[in-house]
Structures are given as structure tokens and as C-alpha cells.
Design a protein around this motif. Structure first.
Motif, PDB file in Angstrom:
ATOM      1  N   SER A 246      97.494  33.831  55.442  1.00 45.52           N
ATOM      2  CA  SER A 246      97.369  32.424  55.838  1.00 45.52           C
ATOM      3  C   SER A 246      98.329  31.582  55.020  1.00 45.52           C
ATOM      4  O   SER A 246      98.437  31.751  53.806  1.00 45.52           O
ATOM      5  CB  SER A 246      95.947  31.915  55.608  1.00 45.52           C
ATOM      6  OG  SER A 246      95.029  32.614  56.407  1.00 45.52           O
TER       7      SER A 246
ATOM      8  N   THR B 234      97.542  32.590  51.213  1.00 52.48           N
ATOM      9  CA  THR B 234      96.448  33.476  50.843  1.00 52.48           C
ATOM     10  C   THR B 234      96.461  34.728  51.709  1.00 52.48           C
ATOM     11  O   THR B 234      97.043  34.738  52.799  1.00 52.48           O
ATOM     12  CB  THR B 234      95.073  32.785  51.005  1.00 52.48           C
ATOM     13  OG1 THR B 234      94.891  32.418  52.373  1.00 52.48           O
ATOM     14  CG2 THR B 234      94.934  31.577  50.096  1.00 52.48           C
TER      15      THR B 234
ATOM     16  N   ALA C 236      93.552  37.645  52.938  1.00 46.78           N
ATOM     17  CA  ALA C 236      92.129  37.975  52.937  1.00 46.78           C
ATOM     18  C   ALA C 236      91.918  39.340  53.589  1.00 46.78           C
ATOM     19  O   ALA C 236      92.587  39.685  54.563  1.00 46.78           O
ATOM     20  CB  ALA C 236      91.343  36.906  53.686  1.00 46.78           C
TER      21      ALA C 236
ATOM     22  N   GLU D  82      84.340  41.159  50.590  1.00 44.48           N
ATOM     23  CA  GLU D  82      85.346  40.244  51.141  1.00 44.48           C
ATOM     24  C   GLU D  82      86.102  39.596  49.987  1.00 44.48           C
ATOM     25  O   GLU D  82      85.496  39.020  49.088  1.00 44.48           O
ATOM     26  CB  GLU D  82      84.678  39.161  51.979  1.00 44.48           C
ATOM     27  CG  GLU D  82      84.000  39.668  53.220  1.00 44.48           C
ATOM     28  CD  GLU D  82      83.284  38.558  53.970  1.00 44.48           C
ATOM     29  OE1 GLU D  82      83.746  37.397  53.952  1.00 44.48           O
ATOM     30  OE2 GLU D  82      82.242  38.854  54.570  1.00 44.48           O
TER      31      GLU D  82
ATOM     32  N   GLU E  19      88.392  33.714  46.246  1.00 42.96           N
ATOM     33  CA  GLU E  19      87.177  33.602  47.049  1.00 42.96           C
ATOM     34  C   GLU E  19      86.627  34.994  47.305  1.00 42.96           C
ATOM     35  O   GLU E  19      87.383  35.949  47.465  1.00 42.96           O
ATOM     36  CB  GLU E  19      87.460  32.953  48.403  1.00 42.96           C
ATOM     37  CG  GLU E  19      87.861  31.495  48.336  1.00 42.96           C
ATOM     38  CD  GLU E  19      88.137  30.927  49.723  1.00 42.96           C
ATOM     39  OE1 GLU E  19      87.401  31.255  50.675  1.00 42.96           O
ATOM     40  OE2 GLU E  19      89.102  30.167  49.845  1.00 42.96           O
TER      41      GLU E  19
ATOM     42  N   THR F 163      94.862  34.356  46.366  1.00 42.84           N
ATOM     43  CA  THR F 163      95.811  33.244  46.427  1.00 42.84           C
ATOM     44  C   THR F 163      97.062  33.659  45.674  1.00 42.84           C
ATOM     45  O   THR F 163      96.986  34.167  44.557  1.00 42.84           O
ATOM     46  CB  THR F 163      95.207  31.969  45.799  1.00 42.84           C
ATOM     47  OG1 THR F 163      94.048  31.602  46.557  1.00 42.84           O
ATOM     48  CG2 THR F 163      96.212  30.827  45.806  1.00 42.84           C
TER      49      THR F 163
ATOM     50  N   THR G 228      89.604  37.146  48.953  1.00 45.42           N
ATOM     51  CA  THR G 228      90.742  36.302  49.317  1.00 45.42           C
ATOM     52  C   THR G 228      91.598  36.143  48.078  1.00 45.42           C
ATOM     53  O   THR G 228      91.109  35.724  47.023  1.00 45.42           O
ATOM     54  CB  THR G 228      90.295  34.922  49.836  1.00 45.42           C
ATOM     55  OG1 THR G 228      89.478  35.114  51.000  1.00 45.42           O
ATOM     56  CG2 THR G 228      91.490  34.058  50.185  1.00 45.42           C
TER      57      THR G 228
END
Length: 186
Positions: free
Chosen positions: A51, A78, A80, A158, A143, A162, A160
Motif C-alpha cells: 500500500s 506499507t 501487509a 497478521e 500493526e 511500515t 503490517t
């Protein structure tokens, strides 16, 4: 303009890697990752999502209130994915700042409040003989999703990541041996 079906790519398989901060990264799409990089393991069939976001501020002209310019006020890149292989590496990424300690085959993870944990990350995306490699020189898990313990699904983590900018503003580097990258549409 003619279409080129040979330039359509599918992320058939690949891998995610983590290495210590400032680790040496490969400089092409196919050189093996260095020994300091650890393969994160199985990733769910959702794959990896990249993203790129940018917030802009509109500058309006006094005459008529029309937008005369947009200025990028912030941006972020990012990545994920959901790791479905439980390992020391995955647990320590998910629980930032915590370490798995193993003695005589028994492990303990004392979960601490998350703190900074910047590392080097990378991804390989493969479609047959076409490879894309994404290197993130400075990144961090920012995240995490919920962990569900259920009888009919894998325990999943999960994550994420950065990507942070380096001194020259680079947040990630992409390499490819895909001939489509170097050609213009016919």
C-alpha cells in the motif's frame, strides 16, 4: 494500442524475509538472501499487500477559491501479510520487543509492551521465470491483527510493516528480471 498478454503477471509464490537492522541486502532479483536474513515461513493465500498512501493539502486561490496546487503533506508505504507458520521469528515480530527463551525443549514468551523494533525486510514475488524482489532497508511491524485460536483454521499472525525513508528518501527498492519491466507497450 496492441495488448500484450505475456506481460500479465500473477504472484504465484514467493517469500517474506526479516534481517537485523542495516543488514546487507541483495542488489538484484535472484541472488540468494544473505545468511542474516530469515525466511518468515508460510504466508496465507491472501499473499502480500503493498500500500502506498499520500495525504495532500490543497492550496486554494483567493480569486474564485479554485484549487491551484496540491502539496503532499505526508506519505507512507506499507506491506501487509498474514504469517500462518508459528515460529520464534514470527512470534517475536508479532510481539515487538519480546523474546522467546527456550531451555531443554521448553519455551517461554514473556510478552512485553511493544517498543521500537526496526529491522530490514524483503519479499520475493515469483511468477514462473519472472521474479520481483522488494527490499526494505529500514522497516518495522507497526500493526498486528487479532490471533484466533480455532479448530478449523491455522493460527495466524497478521503483520503490517511500515517502510521508513533512508537518507535519500528511499523507502523500498524493487528489482526484477522480468523482460516486461524494460519494455513499452507495443
Amino acid at each position: 494500442m496492441p495488448l500484450n498478454a505475456n506481460a500479465v503477471r500473477v504472484a504465484v509464490t514467493g517469500a517474506a524475509y526479516v534481517a537485523p537492522p542495516k543488514a546487507t541486502l541483495p542488489t538484484d532479483a535472484i541472488t540468494p538472501w544473505p545468511d542474516t536474513a530469515t525466511d518468515i515461513g508460510w504466508i496465507s493465500d491472501d499473499g502480500i499487500t503493498e500500500s502506498n498512501s499520500a495525504d495532500t493539502t490543497e492550496i486554494k486561490g483567493w480569486q474564485g477559491g479554485q484549487t491551484v496546487r496540491k502539496v503532499i503533506s505526508s506519505s507512507e508505504m506499507t506491506f501487509a501479510f498474514t504469517a500462518i507458520e508459528t515460529s520464534k521469528t514470527v512470534l517475536e515480530l508479532y510481539h515487538k520487543g519480546s523474546k522467546v527463551e527456550t531451555t531443554s525443549g521448553k519455551s517461554v514468551l514473556a510478552i512485553k509492551a511493544p517498543g521500537p523494533d526496526r529491522r530490514t525486510f524483503g519479499f520475493d514475488v515469483i511468477d514462473g521465470d519472472s521474479h520481483i524482489r522488494i527490499a526494505i532497508p529500514d522497516g518495522e511491524v507497526t500493526e498486528t491483527g487479532n490471533i484466533t485460536y480455532k479448530g478449523d483454521q491455522a493460527v495466524a499472525y497478521e503483520l503490517t510493516i511500515t517502510a521508513y525513508p533512508g537518507p535519500d528518501g528511499t523507502v523500498a527498492i524493487k528489482y526484477s528480471d522480468d523482460p516486461a519491466w524494460g519494455s513499452a507497450p507495443e
